[in-house]
Design an enzyme around this catalytic site. Structure first.
Site, PDB file in Angstrom:
ATOM      1  N   GLU A  27      -2.098   0.070  10.452  1.00 43.03           N
ATOM      2  CA  GLU A  27      -0.886   0.443  11.172  1.00 43.03           C
ATOM      3  C   GLU A  27      -1.265   0.939  12.561  1.00 43.03           C
ATOM      4  OE1 GLU A  27       1.563   3.335   9.113  1.00 43.03           O
ATOM      5  OE2 GLU A  27       3.114   3.244  10.671  1.00 43.03           O
ATOM      6  N   ASN A 173      10.153  -1.325   5.751  1.00 40.95           N
ATOM      7  CA  ASN A 173       9.211  -0.381   5.137  1.00 40.95           C
ATOM      8  C   ASN A 173       9.912   0.948   4.914  1.00 40.95           C
ATOM      9  OD1 ASN A 173       6.430   0.945   4.666  1.00 40.95           O
ATOM     10  ND2 ASN A 173       7.294   2.171   6.326  1.00 40.95           N
ATOM     11  N   GLU A 174       9.787   1.521   3.745  1.00 41.58           N
ATOM     12  CA  GLU A 174      10.365   2.834   3.421  1.00 41.58           C
ATOM     13  C   GLU A 174      11.756   2.978   4.060  1.00 41.58           C
ATOM     14  OE1 GLU A 174       7.611   6.116   4.006  1.00 41.58           O
ATOM     15  OE2 GLU A 174       6.240   5.303   2.512  1.00 41.58           O
ATOM     16  N   TYR A 238       1.276   8.099  -2.967  1.00 35.58           N
ATOM     17  CA  TYR A 238       0.281   8.990  -2.354  1.00 35.58           C
ATOM     18  C   TYR A 238       0.102  10.201  -3.264  1.00 35.58           C
ATOM     19  CZ  TYR A 238       0.740   6.382   2.067  1.00 35.58           C
ATOM     20  OH  TYR A 238       0.712   5.410   3.041  1.00 35.58           O
ATOM     21  N   GLU A 290       1.353   0.682  -0.239  1.00 31.70           N
ATOM     22  CA  GLU A 290       0.708   1.851   0.383  1.00 31.70           C
ATOM     23  C   GLU A 290       0.340   2.772  -0.767  1.00 31.70           C
ATOM     24  OE1 GLU A 290       2.651   3.947   3.609  1.00 31.70           O
ATOM     25  OE2 GLU A 290       3.486   2.069   4.377  1.00 31.70           O
ATOM     26  N   GLN A 336      -5.322   3.919   4.754  1.00 27.15           N
ATOM     27  CA  GLN A 336      -5.310   2.701   5.529  1.00 27.15           C
ATOM     28  C   GLN A 336      -6.757   2.296   5.788  1.00 27.15           C
ATOM     29  OE1 GLN A 336      -2.811   3.073   9.028  1.00 27.15           O
ATOM     30  NE2 GLN A 336      -1.060   3.842   7.850  1.00 27.15           N
TER      31      GLN A 336
HETATM   32  O1  AHR Z   1       0.488   5.540   5.847  1.00 24.90           O
HETATM   33  C1  AHR Z   1       1.148   6.501   6.625  1.00 24.90           C
HETATM   34  C2  AHR Z   1       2.649   6.434   6.485  1.00 24.90           C
HETATM   35  O2  AHR Z   1       2.999   6.787   5.179  1.00 24.90           O
HETATM   36  C3  AHR Z   1       3.306   5.087   6.689  1.00 24.90           C
HETATM   37  O3  AHR Z   1       3.559   4.807   8.007  1.00 24.90           O
HETATM   38  C4  AHR Z   1       4.596   5.248   5.928  1.00 24.90           C
HETATM   39  O4  AHR Z   1       5.079   4.020   5.437  1.00 24.90           O
HETATM   40  C5  AHR Z   1       4.248   6.224   4.831  1.00 24.90           C
HETATM   41  O5  AHR Z   1       5.176   7.224   4.679  1.00 24.90           O
END
Ligand code: AHR
Length: 485
Positions: A27, A173-174, A238, A290, A336
């Site tokens: 990103e 995305n999101e 995450y 992600e 990432q």
């Molecule tokens: O990976 C960092 C961020 O985390 C990304 O931009 C977003 O999609 C997520 O919330």
């Protein structure tokens, strides 16, 4: 930790392990693209057309199968036209999410060049939040159309007469958050609209819809009425427990528990997708596009954190989850690749080194394209004091290519060796080779000064009477190649 047993069922296939399960994500955030990948053609750092040669070489060496770009949150603020054409004419824009400015020197053609240098397939995430169906439709035309139009002429002028044939396209995305703060019903209507213009007469393109939790996913699919307009449903995962390097024993184990929560989500969302698909073998898959450890010291704007053996082991136990659900997990993208969050490679100007997680990807490579097979594992469980959660202290998965079985095992215990006995029912199994990921401490990292502190090494395993015996050192992952007879 004795009495750990793994029984492999080589004739009970789960599904083919899509190489994209070992996929990646870059990103325009911090030093991921700028410095991590893109240094520009005039840089003193060795590069090919502006892209770091040391990084592409290291990524190609682990069979980098697929990479998602340009975001993340950045995707729903990005205008793809800013990143094509003569370098000096590209506009400078504010990156509203990640506190920086973009000179747009790394755009579509540079991304495709990066894919070519690493051997990766491209996955482009489109802009739904602040963009229009027309913009994304034209981006697809620029990349994929093989006719004679203004956009294909532009692509040729930019050095690429042949279409790129990008298969994977994310529809936002999101979109529940940085991608437009939408309700699932609202996103479903937009998804339908975009889908209509992206592949009006069908095509090979695979569209990825934005998912979240079970409630969002249910409302999204319910509004769409069926799953026939999507190819993959995206979810993000995450997890964190304590500081990246300064964590307690308890936090070490908590991180693993939180990582493994993903398995429940995979099971529930797969049931949901299958329900909306109706009868049939199940075409639509999950894209966990992600995921990874996101520690509290990874602060904005750069989201940089150290990357330890603990992080790498949280990845290996999730790789085992992905393999064990290979019938529904079609793609994952760790967040990432470079210098951001749970990265594989870090850089400091001209210096570059790989993280323990890079070695985890290297270790698992033979699983790519294999047939995941069922396994039965018996191991000790750990009861966590604070949360009361229980954690299996060993993780495993196995895959088959003809008569070769590839087995991966992680011992999460911080002080005890796991003595594992591996068998295959009626058949016989003999180990051919084994490699191990381990270090002198769970918070061990690599660095510019000590790039090889955490690395892979050969590991001893014994075969006797059709059974393999293997000792897994504390906090380690071992991969065994074995022959079936
Ligand atoms: O990976 C960092 C961020 O985390 C990304 O931009 C977003 O999609 C997520 O919330």
């Amino acid at each position: 930790m004795a009495n750990t047993s793994l029984n492999i069922l080589p004739d009970e296939p789960i599904g083919t392990i899509n190489p994209n399960i070992y996929g990646h994500f870059i990103e325009h955030l911090g030093r991921c693209v700028d410095e991590g990948i893109w240094v520009g053609p005039d840089s003193q750092i060795p590069n090919e057309a502006g892209i770091r040669a040391d990084v592409t070489e290291a990524l190609a060496a682990i069979d980098f199968p697929l990479v998602r770009w340009p975001g993340g949150c950045f995707a729903d603020a990005y205008d793809w036209r800013d990143g094509i054409g003569p370098a000096e004419q590209r506009p400078r824009r504010r990156n509203i999410w990640w506190g920086k400015e973009e000179d747009n020197q790394f755009g579509t053609d540079e991304f495709m060049w990066f894919c070519r240098m690493t051997g990766a397939e491209a996955y482009i995430c489109g802009n739904v939040g602040s963009g229009s169906p027309r913009e994304m439709m034209e981006w697809v035309e620029y990349c994929n159309y093989d006719g004679d139009t203004e956009l294909t002429r532009q692509r040729a002028e930019n050095g690429h007469p042949e279409p790129y044939n990008v298969i994977y396209w994310g529809v936002g995305n999101e979109n529940y958050g940085c991608g437009g703060r939408m309700e699932p019903e609202q996103y479903a209507c937009l998804y339908r609209l975009f889908e209509c213009y992206l592949r009006p007469r069908g095509s090979d393109m695979k569209l990825i819809a934005c998912g979240l939790d079970h409630d969002w996913n249910h409302r999204l699919l319910n509004t769409l009425g069926s799953a026939d307009k999507l190819d993959l449903l995206s979810i993000h995962h995450y997890y964190s427990a304590g500081h990246s390097t300064d964590f307690t024993e308890q936090e070490y184990y908590e991180l693993m528990v939180k990582a493994l929560k993903l398995e429940d989500r995979v099971v529930r969302d797969t049931h949901l997708i299958r329900y909306f698909e109706g009868d049939g073998p199940g075409r639509v898959g999950l894209a966990i596009d992600e995921w990874g450890a996101w520690h509290p010291d990874a602060t904005e704007p750069g989201l940089y954190q150290e990357s330890t053996l603990r992080d790498a082991l949280s990845a290996t136990i999730l790789f085992d989850v992905f393999n064990r659900h290979a019938d529904s997990v079609h793609m994952t993208n760790i967040a990432q690749t470079m210098n951001v969050l749970h990265c594989l490679i870090q850089t400091a100007e001209e210096k570059m080194w790989t993280t323990p997680t890079y070695h985890a990807y290297d270790l698992y490579r033979p699983h790519m394209g294999g047939a995941a097979v069922r396994t039965a594992l018996e191991c000790e469980m750990l009861q966590l004091e604070q949360s009361g959660e229980s954690l299996p202290l060993v993780s495993a998965s196995a895959s088959r290519k003809d008569n070769e079985i590839f087995i991966t095992l992680t011992n999460l215990h911080l002080s005890d060796t796991a003595e594992v006995s591996i068998s295959v029912g009626e058949s016989e199994l003999a180990a051919v080779a084994a490699r191990k990921l381990a270090a002198d401490a769970p918070n061990a990292t690599n660095s510019a000064q000590e790039p090889g502190r955490v690395d892979l090494s050969a590991h001893d395993v014994a075969s006797d009477d059709g059974t393999i015996s293997c000792d897994l050192p504390p906090a380690s992952c071992v991969a065994i190649t074995a022959k079936l007879s």
